[in-house]
Design a protein around this motif. Structure first.
Motif, short mmCIF file in Angstrom:
data_model
loop_
_atom_site.label_atom_id
_atom_site.label_comp_id
_atom_site.label_asym_id
_atom_site.label_seq_id
_atom_site.Cartn_x
_atom_site.Cartn_y
_atom_site.Cartn_z
N LEU A 4 69.57 62.61 13.06
CA LEU A 4 70.15 61.44 12.41
C LEU A 4 71.60 61.24 12.83
N THR A 5 72.39 62.30 12.83
CA THR A 5 73.82 62.16 13.17
C THR A 5 74.01 61.89 14.65
N GLU A 6 73.05 62.29 15.48
CA GLU A 6 73.14 61.95 16.90
C GLU A 6 72.90 60.46 17.09
N ARG A 7 71.98 59.92 16.32
CA ARG A 7 71.68 58.49 16.43
C ARG A 7 72.75 57.62 15.78
N LEU A 8 73.33 58.10 14.69
CA LEU A 8 74.36 57.35 13.97
C LEU A 8 75.58 58.24 13.76
N PRO A 9 76.35 58.50 14.82
CA PRO A 9 77.49 59.43 14.70
C PRO A 9 78.55 58.98 13.71
N ALA A 10 78.66 57.67 13.47
CA ALA A 10 79.70 57.18 12.55
C ALA A 10 79.39 57.48 11.09
N LEU A 11 78.25 58.10 10.81
CA LEU A 11 77.96 58.52 9.43
C LEU A 11 79.00 59.50 8.92
N ILE A 12 79.73 60.13 9.83
CA ILE A 12 80.78 61.05 9.40
C ILE A 12 81.88 60.33 8.63
N GLU A 13 81.99 59.00 8.82
CA GLU A 13 83.01 58.23 8.12
C GLU A 13 82.61 57.89 6.68
N HIS A 14 81.35 58.12 6.32
CA HIS A 14 80.87 57.76 4.98
C HIS A 14 81.33 58.81 3.97
N HIS A 15 82.10 58.37 2.99
CA HIS A 15 82.64 59.29 1.99
C HIS A 15 81.58 59.73 0.99
N CYS A 16 80.68 58.80 0.65
CA CYS A 16 79.66 59.05 -0.35
C CYS A 16 80.33 59.46 -1.67
N GLY A 17 79.62 60.14 -2.55
CA GLY A 17 80.19 60.51 -3.84
C GLY A 17 81.22 61.62 -3.74
N VAL A 18 81.29 62.28 -2.58
CA VAL A 18 82.26 63.37 -2.40
C VAL A 18 83.68 62.84 -2.38
N GLY A 19 83.85 61.60 -1.88
CA GLY A 19 85.15 60.96 -1.91
C GLY A 19 86.06 61.28 -0.75
N GLU A 20 85.50 61.82 0.33
CA GLU A 20 86.32 62.12 1.49
C GLU A 20 85.49 61.96 2.76
N ARG A 21 86.18 61.81 3.91
CA ARG A 21 85.50 61.68 5.19
C ARG A 21 84.54 62.85 5.38
N GLY A 22 83.34 62.53 5.81
CA GLY A 22 82.34 63.58 5.97
C GLY A 22 81.58 63.90 4.71
N GLY A 23 81.85 63.14 3.65
CA GLY A 23 81.20 63.43 2.37
C GLY A 23 79.70 63.30 2.44
N PHE A 24 79.21 62.25 3.12
CA PHE A 24 77.77 62.09 3.19
C PHE A 24 77.12 63.20 4.01
N LEU A 25 77.79 63.66 5.07
CA LEU A 25 77.23 64.75 5.86
C LEU A 25 77.14 66.03 5.03
N GLN A 26 78.10 66.22 4.13
CA GLN A 26 78.00 67.37 3.22
C GLN A 26 76.76 67.25 2.35
N ARG A 27 76.49 66.04 1.88
CA ARG A 27 75.30 65.84 1.05
C ARG A 27 74.02 66.09 1.87
N LEU A 28 74.03 65.67 3.15
CA LEU A 28 72.88 65.92 4.01
C LEU A 28 72.62 67.41 4.16
N GLU A 29 73.67 68.15 4.46
CA GLU A 29 73.51 69.58 4.67
C GLU A 29 73.12 70.29 3.39
N GLY A 30 73.62 69.83 2.27
CA GLY A 30 73.28 70.44 0.99
C GLY A 30 71.90 70.05 0.49
N GLY A 31 71.37 68.96 1.05
CA GLY A 31 70.05 68.48 0.66
C GLY A 31 70.12 67.26 -0.22
N THR A 32 69.73 66.13 0.31
CA THR A 32 69.68 64.90 -0.48
C THR A 32 68.36 64.19 -0.18
#
Length: 723
Positions: free
Chosen positions: A51-79
């Motif tokens: 997913l991150t290879e196809r959409l590398p800019a997902l790293i810019e999504h803060h998500c509920g974490v509130g910081e750059r890379g927040g959504f990737l943290q959620r991915l790795e933690g399981g969402t």
């Protein structure tokens, strides 16, 4: 690995106005994850990397974490995959040029079923983004190929087809900055700014103040020149001709070099400049004749073409044109060099957001003629180092507003006023825009209605100009918002009667009222439709009605869940009760907490200068008071429920001896006789009216600053509706 079945899209609903999720339109989708409910992102081998290879800019999504890379943290933690789809769709919209940052995904009472929403300015684009995102997600889950670039291209094409053009978008954006609401009236660029009787309309850079006569004059170049010459605006000498031979004769009379152009063309189509030979003039006539009904021959004005934008009689922006050349290399043809040296310019493209168009010789007979005159037809190969002019009248794209001489500004303003256009693009040729036209020999060569604004919004050089703001300031005075009083009423008990009473009181107060409620659609005292009109579409129709200067709209919880509110903000927002829970199972609203989130929408949109009117007998509505940006006015039959609010100096309405009392702080005054109205309804055999209903109407009327004497008289004369 066995293939996972596609996530099912059970329901897709576009919420057009403020809703339980946000103030803005959103696309709401109900998803059934199926077996994927048991497989969050961290349990699918290789999924996160793919997913991150196809959409590398997902790293810019803060998500509920509130910081750059927040959504990737959620991915790795399981969402869960509903949440992942939300972010995929948002990223595809970002890549396609319609950026959005809002999305939410929430579980429902059904196992594996989620409600996913994302911000969506256009429904068609949103549905296309959802479809592309869904396909991308399933391909990534199942480790299948997916062409992201192609998907983004398809979405960009959809955005280009559906969204406002850049000129219109700039004006609408300026309106939004001034908190002027807007309604798109067609699939093109016809937009209403403001509501009801205070609305104005634009169509690109034309307004409802643009005279049809003026537009017709601007389309007749010969007539325009005659009028401008009469008021002293310098224009090139010229005359209309009917044949190629007449064009040559006119050129000799005027004096070479000349310009040959159609009398009613636009965008410089069919205009050939600096003609000095008979054969060129004859050929130019044939080109011009195909573009217009009549051909003009004019004296050629040496210099550079400029586009000056006049709004409301004032010069607001100016841009200088460019000439475009190619340089031969001894190997490539003229056609190839145009593609290599000019069409690769990032400013060129086929969509409206590009300030320069691609040069396609088959579509540009004037350019082809100019190349032929220079001895370099399209298939010829210029020698290395040979410069060949391709386009003499390229779009004016270099800002020069600050250089315009005051006398030039006066001349173009006079030209616009003489033609009669409130917004005009004036084409002017001169050698130096910073000097008077009398010194440079410059002249106005064309006056255009509905001018494009992109050259001023995105100049190739110089400062962008706030031309959208200038147009909005032309349409609306500084203290105007285009808004009319809107009263929104949410609830399930007697809300239609509250709406009818309030509309009647507004009518007596001198307003031309539009009413949309459960008892029908009303214009003034006339019921124009008997069917249930409590919802988005009927209220929206009233907001478009030029004959309406106040709107009362009933909005039940179901209507808010199905469509959202028809208006972005309201002057008075009323919530009468927290009933209707049993009627909302289809929306999966099963608790008072969930219903609270729906009904609060009506309070969330109250303007800062407005009032929220709430039933103090309902504890949840008392809590809702803190959500209002404006004042809060409580009502209740029991005055004890209002004591704390009154101690703070707040306004309140209560029942005392059959009379609705208006109170502010410690002061009290009579408002209206409630018992009399109730008795009149009972005598007529009409149900649906209660003391609380009348109190809500009285409180709303007071919130609208209707005088107490008029409220009392209005209730005394109000008649129940009998079919």
């Amino acid at each position: 690995m066995s293939r996972y079945e596609d996530i099912k899209l059970l329901r897709i609903n576009y919420l057009r106005g403020p809703n339980m999720w946000t103030y803005r339109p959103v696309l709401e989708t109900w998803l059934d994850l199926g077996k994927l409910e048991d497989h969050p992102s961290n349990t699918l081998p290789g999924f996160n990397a793919r997913l991150t290879e196809r959409l590398p800019a997902l790293i810019e999504h803060h998500c509920g974490v509130g910081e750059r890379g927040g959504f990737l943290q959620r991915l790795e933690g399981g969402t869960w995959m509903g949440h992942v789809l939300e972010h995929i769709v948002i990223e595809l919209l970002n890549l396609s040029g319609m950026p959005t940052g809002f999305g939410q995904t929430r579980s429902t009472s059904q196992h594996g079923v989620y409600r996913m929403v994302f911000r969506a300015r256009d429904e068609q684009v949103a549905r296309a983004a959802l479809a592309e995102g869904h396909a991308l997600l399933m391909a990534t889950i199942n480790d299948e190929p997916f062409d992201v670039t192609a998907a983004v291209t398809r979405l960009r094409d959809k955005v280009d087809a559906c969204y406002l053009g850049p000129s219109t978008a700039a004006i609408v954006g300026a309106a939004t900055d001034r908190r002027i609401p807007h309604i798109r009236l067609n699939e093109g660029n016809l937009v209403q700014l403001g509501h009801g009787a205070r609305q104005r309309r634009i169509w690109t850079a034309e307004t409802d103040m643009t005279s049809a006569i003026a537009e017709s004059i601007a389309g007749d170049k010969d007539l325009t020149k005659t009028l401008l010459k009469a008021v002293g605006v310098p224009v090139p000498e010229g005359q209309a001709v009917e044949t190629a031979e007449q064009a040559w004769e006119a050129a000799q009379d005027i004096g070479l070099p000349v310009v040959v152009k159609p009398s009613d063309g636009n965008h410089a189509r069919g205009v050939t400049l600096d003609l000095r030979k008979k054969e060129d003039i004859l050929a130019a006539f044939e080109v011009a004749e195909k573009e217009g009904s009549e051909v003009l021959v004019e004296r050629f004005i040496p210099g550079v073409e400029h586009r000056l934008l006049v709004v409301g009689g004032q010069l607001v922006a100016a841009a200088r044109g460019e000439e475009f050349w190619i340089t031969g290399d001894g190997q490539h043809s003229v056609r190839q060099l145009i593609d290599l040296q000019l069409n690769t310019d990032p400013r060129r493209g086929v969509a409206e957001e590009f300030p320069l168009s691609l040069i396609v010789l088959e579509d540009e007979p004037v350019i082809a003629l100019d190349l032929q005159r220079q001895g370099f037809p399209p298939e010829s190969v210029p020698p290395a180092g040979q410069r060949v002019m391709v386009q003499r009248t390229g779009t004016s794209s270099n800002d020069c507003t600050d250089l315009v001489h005051p006398e030039v500004a006066h001349a173009v303003s006079l030209a616009a006023r003489t033609v009669g256009l409130d917004i005009a693009g004036i084409d002017l040729v001169c050698s130096d825009i910073s000097k008077p036209l009398s010194e440079t020999g410059g002249a106005v060569v064309e006056v255009n209605a509905g001018p494009g604004l992109l050259m001023h919004l995105k100049p190739a050089e110089g400062m962008p100009r706030p031309v959208g703001q200038a147009i909005i300031d032309h349409l609306f005075a500084a203290d105007e918002s285009g808004r009319i009083p809107i009263v929104g009423i949410a609830g399930s008990q007697g809300s239609a009667q509250v709406a009818r009473l309030v509309a009647w009181l507004l009518h007596l107060n001198g307003r031309a009222v539009g009413l949309a409620c459960g008892e029908g659609l009303f214009l003034g005292n006339r019921r124009v439709e008997k069917k249930n009109s409590a919802g988005w579409a009927p209220a929206h129709r009233l907001l478009m009605n030029r004959g309406v200067d106040a709107v009362v709209a009933e909005n039940g919880a179901s209507a808010i869940l199905s469509d959202g509110l028809a208006y972005d903000r309201c002057l008075v927002g009323v919530v009468t009760d927290m009933g209707s829970l049993g009627q909302l199972d289809a929306h999966d609203i099963r608790s008072e907490e969930q219903l609270y989130k729906v009904l609060r929408t009506q309070v969330d949109v109250v303007l800062p200068e407005g009032v929220a009117v709430l039933n103090a007998a309902v504890p949840a509505l008392v809590e809702m008071a803190e959500l209002s940006d404006g004042e809060v006015l409580f009502y209740a039959a029991d005055p004890a429920l209002l004591a704390a609010h009154r101690e703070k100096g707040g306004r309140a309405v209560f029942l005392q001896g059959g009379m609705a009392m208006l109170a502010q702080g410690s002061s009290e005054m009579p408002g209206a006789q409630v018992d009399t109205v109730l008795a009149r309804y009972a005598a007529a055999g009409v149900s649906g009216l209660s003391a609380d209903t009348v109190l809500a109407a009285v409180a709303t009327a007071w919130a609208l600053n209707i005088p107490p004497e008029l409220i009392s008289a209005g209730l005394d004369t109000f008649q129940p509706l009998q079919d």
